[in-house]
Design an enzyme around this catalytic site. Sequence first.
Site, short mmCIF file in Angstrom:
data_model
loop_
_atom_site.label_atom_id
_atom_site.label_comp_id
_atom_site.label_asym_id
_atom_site.label_seq_id
_atom_site.Cartn_x
_atom_site.Cartn_y
_atom_site.Cartn_z
N ARG A 97 38.57 -12.17 7.91
CA ARG A 97 39.58 -12.17 8.98
C ARG A 97 39.04 -11.59 10.30
O ARG A 97 39.77 -10.92 11.03
CB ARG A 97 40.82 -11.36 8.56
CG ARG A 97 41.53 -11.89 7.35
CD ARG A 97 42.57 -12.88 7.79
NE ARG A 97 43.25 -13.45 6.66
CZ ARG A 97 44.54 -13.35 6.44
NH1 ARG A 97 45.30 -12.69 7.27
NH2 ARG A 97 45.08 -13.93 5.41
N ARG A 140 44.34 -10.87 14.49
CA ARG A 140 45.28 -10.05 15.28
C ARG A 140 44.78 -8.67 15.68
O ARG A 140 45.34 -8.07 16.58
CB ARG A 140 46.59 -9.89 14.50
CG ARG A 140 47.40 -11.16 14.45
CD ARG A 140 48.37 -11.14 13.32
NE ARG A 140 47.63 -11.16 12.06
CZ ARG A 140 48.18 -11.04 10.87
NH1 ARG A 140 49.48 -10.88 10.77
NH2 ARG A 140 47.44 -11.09 9.78
N ARG A 188 47.16 -15.90 21.17
CA ARG A 188 48.20 -16.28 20.20
C ARG A 188 49.59 -16.26 20.84
O ARG A 188 50.48 -17.00 20.42
CB ARG A 188 48.09 -15.31 19.03
CG ARG A 188 49.05 -15.46 17.91
CD ARG A 188 48.75 -16.60 16.99
NE ARG A 188 49.68 -16.50 15.87
CZ ARG A 188 50.91 -16.97 15.88
NH1 ARG A 188 51.38 -17.62 16.92
NH2 ARG A 188 51.69 -16.83 14.83
N ASP A 208 43.27 -21.55 7.94
CA ASP A 208 43.99 -20.78 6.92
C ASP A 208 43.94 -21.54 5.60
O ASP A 208 43.82 -22.77 5.59
CB ASP A 208 45.45 -20.55 7.33
CG ASP A 208 46.05 -19.42 6.50
OD1 ASP A 208 45.78 -18.26 6.80
OD2 ASP A 208 46.75 -19.72 5.51
N TYR A 221 51.26 -19.93 -3.68
CA TYR A 221 52.02 -20.12 -2.43
C TYR A 221 52.97 -21.31 -2.54
O TYR A 221 54.09 -21.29 -2.03
CB TYR A 221 51.07 -20.31 -1.25
CG TYR A 221 50.49 -19.00 -0.75
CD1 TYR A 221 51.26 -18.14 0.03
CD2 TYR A 221 49.20 -18.60 -1.08
CE1 TYR A 221 50.75 -16.93 0.48
CE2 TYR A 221 48.68 -17.40 -0.63
CZ TYR A 221 49.46 -16.57 0.14
OH TYR A 221 48.97 -15.36 0.58
O1 LIG Z 1 38.41 -14.98 10.89
C1 LIG Z 1 38.62 -16.21 10.82
O2 LIG Z 1 38.18 -16.99 11.65
C2 LIG Z 1 39.47 -16.81 9.71
C3 LIG Z 1 40.52 -15.85 9.33
C4 LIG Z 1 41.43 -16.29 8.19
C5 LIG Z 1 42.82 -16.52 8.33
N1 LIG Z 1 43.34 -16.83 7.09
C6 LIG Z 1 42.33 -16.75 6.15
C7 LIG Z 1 41.12 -16.47 6.85
C8 LIG Z 1 39.75 -16.39 6.21
C9 LIG Z 1 39.33 -14.96 6.01
O3 LIG Z 1 40.07 -14.21 5.35
O4 LIG Z 1 38.26 -14.56 6.52
C10 LIG Z 1 42.45 -16.97 4.70
C11 LIG Z 1 43.71 -16.56 4.05
N2 LIG Z 1 45.00 -16.83 4.42
C12 LIG Z 1 45.88 -16.34 3.48
C13 LIG Z 1 45.13 -15.77 2.43
C14 LIG Z 1 45.71 -15.17 1.18
C15 LIG Z 1 46.07 -13.73 1.32
O5 LIG Z 1 45.92 -13.10 2.38
O6 LIG Z 1 46.52 -13.22 0.30
C16 LIG Z 1 43.78 -15.92 2.79
C17 LIG Z 1 42.59 -15.56 1.97
C18 LIG Z 1 41.94 -14.34 2.47
C19 LIG Z 1 42.43 -13.10 1.92
O7 LIG Z 1 42.52 -12.96 0.70
O8 LIG Z 1 42.68 -12.22 2.77
C20 LIG Z 1 47.35 -16.46 3.49
C21 LIG Z 1 47.95 -15.89 4.72
N3 LIG Z 1 47.80 -16.49 5.94
C22 LIG Z 1 48.44 -15.74 6.88
C23 LIG Z 1 49.08 -14.66 6.22
C24 LIG Z 1 50.01 -13.70 6.88
C25 LIG Z 1 49.33 -12.50 7.46
O9 LIG Z 1 50.05 -11.70 8.06
O10 LIG Z 1 48.12 -12.33 7.33
C26 LIG Z 1 48.74 -14.72 4.87
C27 LIG Z 1 49.08 -13.74 3.77
C28 LIG Z 1 50.49 -13.90 3.29
C29 LIG Z 1 50.84 -12.94 2.17
O11 LIG Z 1 50.80 -13.38 1.05
O12 LIG Z 1 51.08 -11.78 2.48
C30 LIG Z 1 48.44 -16.08 8.32
C31 LIG Z 1 47.15 -15.87 9.04
N4 LIG Z 1 45.93 -16.44 8.69
C32 LIG Z 1 44.96 -16.03 9.57
C33 LIG Z 1 45.59 -15.21 10.54
C34 LIG Z 1 44.91 -14.53 11.68
C35 LIG Z 1 44.82 -13.06 11.40
O13 LIG Z 1 44.42 -12.68 10.29
O14 LIG Z 1 45.20 -12.28 12.28
C36 LIG Z 1 46.96 -15.10 10.21
C37 LIG Z 1 48.04 -14.38 10.96
C38 LIG Z 1 48.86 -15.39 11.71
C39 LIG Z 1 49.49 -14.84 12.94
O15 LIG Z 1 48.86 -14.83 14.00
O16 LIG Z 1 50.66 -14.47 12.84
C40 LIG Z 1 43.56 -16.46 9.59
#
Ligand SMILES: O=C(O)CCc1c2[nH]c(c1CC(=O)O)Cc1[nH]c(c(CC(=O)O)c1CCC(=O)O)Cc1[nH]c(c(CC(=O)O)c1CCC(=O)O)Cc1[nH]c(c(CC(=O)O)c1CCC(=O)O)C2
Length: 383
Positions: A62, A66, A75, A112, A190
């Site tokens: 990640r 954010r 964003r 994502d 999911y």
């Molecule tokens: O850095 C990068 O360029 C890619 C970043 C990335 C984002 N999603 C994932 C990645 C790859 C990485 O982790 O490096 C992959 C991912 N999305 C979700 C999961 C499952 C999980 O978190 O349980 C994963 C696998 C990685 C992991 O295990 O951490 C599912 C998910 N996607 C979002 C959320 C909400 C949140 O607040 O994070 C979730 C989790 C939901 C839950 O079960 O609680 C949205 C999201 N995805 C990315 C971002 C950007 C960031 O992290 O800030 C976001 C937030 C969206 C926003 O702006 O509101 C990117």
Amino acid sequence: MGLKKNLTSVTFRLIKSLSAGRLQSTDLHTMGQHDFPELKNDRLLKAAKGEAVDKIPVWIMRQAGRYLPEFREFRSKHDFFKICQTPELACEITLQPIDRFPELDASIIFSDILVIPQALGMTVEMRPGVGPVLPEPLVSPEDLARLKFPVDVSKELSYVMEAITLTRHKLRGRVPLIGFSGAPWTLMGYMIEGGGSKTMSKSKKWLYEHPAESKKLLSILTSVVSDYLVGQAKAGAQLLQVFESNAEYLGPELFNEFALPCIRDISEKVKRELGDDKVPMTIFAKGAHYSLEELAQSGYEVVGIDWTVDPSLARLKVGSNVTLQGNLDPCALYADNEQLAQRTHQMVDKFGKQRYIANLGHGIYPDMDPAKVEVFLKAIHSH
Ligand SMILES: O=C(O)CCc1c2[nH]c(c1CC(=O)O)Cc1[nH]c(c(CC(=O)O)c1CCC(=O)O)Cc1[nH]c(c(CC(=O)O)c1CCC(=O)O)Cc1[nH]c(c(CC(=O)O)c1CCC(=O)O)C2
């Protein structure tokens, strides 16, 4: 033939973007699939393959997101999935941490894991303060008929492939680019829960109540994930990471019966399909400390571990033929600089320099101070 068609369409769309004024003219002569800029920093790829490195490679799950003020600013103007679906925007976000932290040894394409349920025809919304919501989850096995399968991934997720190709060019070889996907069990979670869950009880109910239909869904997801990863490698991803974030909800029995066979199938299919062009692969099964031996034998060059696993114990379990990745507690970034550097050094001492990629034990949290990221990265490289 399929590959050729696919690449032609990627290049064609990029050139279309150019003529629509969305790309700069300097992009034109670098758009060919096989003339990516030369890679200048190959530490990550060397470590993944078990080769010696001058410094331990480091990146952060990640890392574009954010916790970065420039991401929050961006964003505030763009919808989350709009960013994922627009190659120029996804590329810009991917590059933000690379521009900010010269110590990073890898980039990861901004996207994502939930783009796969979308490709299968499910609606996914990103609700502020809530996270991903699938308003029409799969409730019973009859709902499998609602899924759009087979999926032409090169069409439905072409925007990811385009973002990868564009980003490879824009990176100018500074660091390698990682592609990724969620693993089938995590995606199934999911799709059935309709979002995140504290227990995964609805999806686990499927495993106990409908094992055959659960396996059908997992097999659909295995097929789509494999195609998706192959497409990402062909588009330019230099390493592929599979996130099994929901492994922590399964014990060894359910994991070995339902999740692990898909994880194995994916590495096998992807490597077979890519042939001579194969790229290293990482499996990160969060919470699957009970299955580290099996994961080490599942066809991936790198096994990511979360912060609850002791690095020395992990090495004992996985043996010396795979690279380990991880695993600082993300919350260690709340510590003061001195403590953070000290804990990072202690972690590196336990992993050792061979076959090791430094990372956090899970994604960085949104409220973390980017200055702490710098302390972490520098502590790795200076050790
Ligand atoms: O850095 C990068 O360029 C890619 C970043 C990335 C984002 N999603 C994932 C990645 C790859 C990485 O982790 O490096 C992959 C991912 N999305 C979700 C999961 C499952 C999980 O978190 O349980 C994963 C696998 C990685 C992991 O295990 O951490 C599912 C998910 N996607 C979002 C959320 C909400 C949140 O607040 O994070 C979730 C989790 C939901 C839950 O079960 O609680 C949205 C999201 N995805 C990315 C971002 C950007 C960031 O992290 O800030 C976001 C937030 C969206 C926003 O702006 O509101 C990117």
